[in-house]
Design a protein around this motif. Structure first.
Motif, mmCIF file in Angstrom:
data_model
loop_
_atom_site.group_PDB
_atom_site.id
_atom_site.type_symbol
_atom_site.label_atom_id
_atom_site.label_comp_id
_atom_site.label_asym_id
_atom_site.label_seq_id
_atom_site.Cartn_x
_atom_site.Cartn_y
_atom_site.Cartn_z
ATOM 1 N N ARG A 1 0.830 -1.203 0.000
ATOM 2 C CA ARG A 1 0.000 0.000 0.000
ATOM 3 C C ARG A 1 0.867 1.258 0.000
ATOM 4 O O ARG A 1 0.540 2.245 -0.662
ATOM 5 N N VAL A 2 1.961 1.215 0.734
ATOM 6 C CA VAL A 2 2.841 2.385 0.809
ATOM 7 C C VAL A 2 3.560 2.598 -0.525
ATOM 8 O O VAL A 2 3.661 3.733 -1.023
ATOM 9 N N LEU A 3 4.054 1.538 -1.124
ATOM 10 C CA LEU A 3 4.755 1.673 -2.402
ATOM 11 C C LEU A 3 3.841 2.227 -3.482
ATOM 12 O O LEU A 3 4.281 2.984 -4.357
ATOM 13 N N GLU A 4 2.567 1.870 -3.445
ATOM 14 C CA GLU A 4 1.613 2.396 -4.422
ATOM 15 C C GLU A 4 1.485 3.909 -4.340
ATOM 16 O O GLU A 4 1.131 4.564 -5.321
ATOM 17 N N LEU A 5 1.782 4.474 -3.168
ATOM 18 C CA LEU A 5 1.693 5.922 -2.980
ATOM 19 C C LEU A 5 2.981 6.642 -3.382
ATOM 20 O O LEU A 5 3.052 7.862 -3.328
ATOM 21 N N GLY A 6 4.016 5.876 -3.744
ATOM 22 C CA GLY A 6 5.268 6.490 -4.191
ATOM 23 C C GLY A 6 6.054 7.163 -3.085
ATOM 24 O O GLY A 6 6.709 8.182 -3.310
ATOM 25 N N ILE A 7 6.018 6.589 -1.890
ATOM 26 C CA ILE A 7 6.682 7.192 -0.729
ATOM 27 C C ILE A 7 8.052 6.559 -0.536
ATOM 28 O O ILE A 7 8.203 5.344 -0.598
ATOM 29 N N LYS A 8 9.054 7.393 -0.295
ATOM 30 C CA LYS A 8 10.397 6.896 0.005
ATOM 31 C C LYS A 8 10.452 6.472 1.466
ATOM 32 O O LYS A 8 10.134 7.249 2.362
ATOM 33 N N ILE A 9 10.851 5.223 1.714
ATOM 34 C CA ILE A 9 10.952 4.732 3.078
ATOM 35 C C ILE A 9 12.392 4.335 3.376
ATOM 36 O O ILE A 9 13.199 4.152 2.469
ATOM 37 N N ASP A 10 12.689 4.214 4.660
ATOM 38 C CA ASP A 10 14.048 3.887 5.094
ATOM 39 C C ASP A 10 14.171 2.480 5.651
ATOM 40 O O ASP A 10 15.192 1.818 5.468
ATOM 41 N N VAL A 11 13.123 2.037 6.375
ATOM 42 C CA VAL A 11 13.191 0.758 7.072
ATOM 43 C C VAL A 11 11.907 -0.014 6.822
ATOM 44 O O VAL A 11 10.803 0.530 6.943
ATOM 45 N N LEU A 12 12.045 -1.291 6.503
ATOM 46 C CA LEU A 12 10.926 -2.215 6.400
ATOM 47 C C LEU A 12 11.093 -3.224 7.528
ATOM 48 O O LEU A 12 12.131 -3.891 7.622
ATOM 49 N N LEU A 13 10.072 -3.328 8.385
ATOM 50 C CA LEU A 13 10.222 -4.101 9.623
ATOM 51 C C LEU A 13 9.027 -5.022 9.819
ATOM 52 O O LEU A 13 7.884 -4.636 9.577
ATOM 53 N N GLY A 14 9.291 -6.253 10.251
ATOM 54 C CA GLY A 14 8.202 -7.158 10.569
ATOM 55 C C GLY A 14 8.675 -8.576 10.729
ATOM 56 O O GLY A 14 9.869 -8.871 10.671
ATOM 57 N N ASP A 15 7.696 -9.485 10.930
ATOM 58 C CA ASP A 15 8.047 -10.890 11.108
ATOM 59 C C ASP A 15 8.139 -11.638 9.783
ATOM 60 O O ASP A 15 8.626 -12.767 9.743
ATOM 61 N N PHE A 16 7.651 -11.007 8.697
ATOM 62 C CA PHE A 16 7.765 -11.581 7.350
ATOM 63 C C PHE A 16 7.252 -13.025 7.336
ATOM 64 O O PHE A 16 7.912 -13.943 6.850
ATOM 65 N N ASP A 17 6.051 -13.227 7.863
ATOM 66 C CA ASP A 17 5.530 -14.580 8.053
ATOM 67 C C ASP A 17 4.639 -15.057 6.921
ATOM 68 O O ASP A 17 3.943 -16.042 7.046
ATOM 69 N N ARG A 18 4.658 -14.385 5.783
ATOM 70 C CA ARG A 18 3.791 -14.790 4.666
ATOM 71 C C ARG A 18 4.611 -15.013 3.397
ATOM 72 O O ARG A 18 4.273 -14.528 2.325
ATOM 73 N N GLY A 19 5.708 -15.731 3.514
ATOM 74 C CA GLY A 19 6.538 -15.979 2.349
ATOM 75 C C GLY A 19 7.135 -14.704 1.787
ATOM 76 O O GLY A 19 7.230 -14.510 0.566
ATOM 77 N N PHE A 20 7.574 -13.835 2.661
ATOM 78 C CA PHE A 20 8.014 -12.486 2.313
ATOM 79 C C PHE A 20 9.371 -12.520 1.608
ATOM 80 O O PHE A 20 10.299 -13.186 2.066
ATOM 81 N N ASP A 21 9.482 -11.806 0.497
ATOM 82 C CA ASP A 21 10.734 -11.732 -0.262
ATOM 83 C C ASP A 21 11.358 -10.353 -0.049
ATOM 84 O O ASP A 21 11.011 -9.385 -0.717
#
Length: 220
Positions: free
Chosen positions: A47-67
């Motif tokens: 959802r954030v990438l669709e808005l074209g926002i520059k981010i610094d950190v992606l954080l989470g448990d990545f529990d859904r086959g996250f790449d």
């Protein structure tokens, strides 16, 4: 791609984007303007990438086959923080990350709306960080934060203000609110200070002696 300012002052709040209901782009842009660091929880990344926002950190448990590498290619540079601990929410993990990095304050958006259990948990969990991180949760209708034992702030007349106890809060005294409290007690589920408002332009003062008291500045 929208980019936030590079702010050198360590006192500027970091911005955390959770995965609740979206706020207005106007509010988001105001916060991005002065955020030295933007953290996105993994469930919100698309959802954030669709808005074209520059981010610094992606954080989470990545529990859904996250790449993670896929998102590193889309956003560079991007720091990916894997936090598998299931005893904490991803938002709590983001708070812990900021504390470890020496940040003193955080604004949080997209933390309300959608699922009620997530909203309640996100709001009430900020009391755990009373002495470590100044946290403000914002959406298009409210600004929510934990009050210090004595709080003073200038408000315009008729500003809606709610005082919400987390558990039991004692010794509450207020000035310049329409429904005053004088050394009184609020208890969640029994008596709260919801839907009060400022009497006149000027300082609002709130003091209390025990417990954790949230303030919600509301915008109808």
């Amino acid at each position: 791609m929208s980019s936030h300012h590079i702010v050198r002052d360590d006192q500027e709040p970091a911005l955390i984007i959770a995965n609740g209901a979206e706020c207005s782009r106007e509010l988001m842009d105001q916060l991005l303007e002065w955020s030295p660091l933007v953290i996105v929880l993994d469930s919100a990344i698309e959802r954030v990438l669709e808005l074209g926002i520059k981010i610094d950190v992606l954080l989470g448990d990545f529990d859904r086959g996250f790449d993670a590498d896929y998102y590193k290619e889309k956003q560079y540079p991007l720091e990916v923080i894997h936090t598998p601990d299931q005893d904490k929410t991803d938002l709590e993990k983001a708070f812990d990350f900021l504390i470890e990095r020496g940040h003193k304050a955080a604004n949080v958006i997209w933390a309300t709306g959608k699922r009620a259990d997530h909203t309640i948990t996100n709001i009430t969990n900020i009391v755990h960080y009373r002495n470590q991180l100044k946290i403000v949760i914002l959406d298009d209708h409210s600004k929510i934060f934990l009050l210090p034992r004595k709080f003073e702030k200038w408000h315009t007349a008729n500003t809606p203000i709610s005082l919400i106890p987390i558990g039991h809060v004692s010794g509450i005294t207020t000035q310049n609110l329409f429904y005053p409290l004088k050394n009184e007690t609020l208890t969640i589920g029994y008596r709260t200070g919801s839907s009060n408002h400022v009497i006149k332009d000027g300082l609002v003062t709130i003091e209390y002696t025990g417990g954790d008291l949230l303030m919600m500045e509301c915008f109808d």
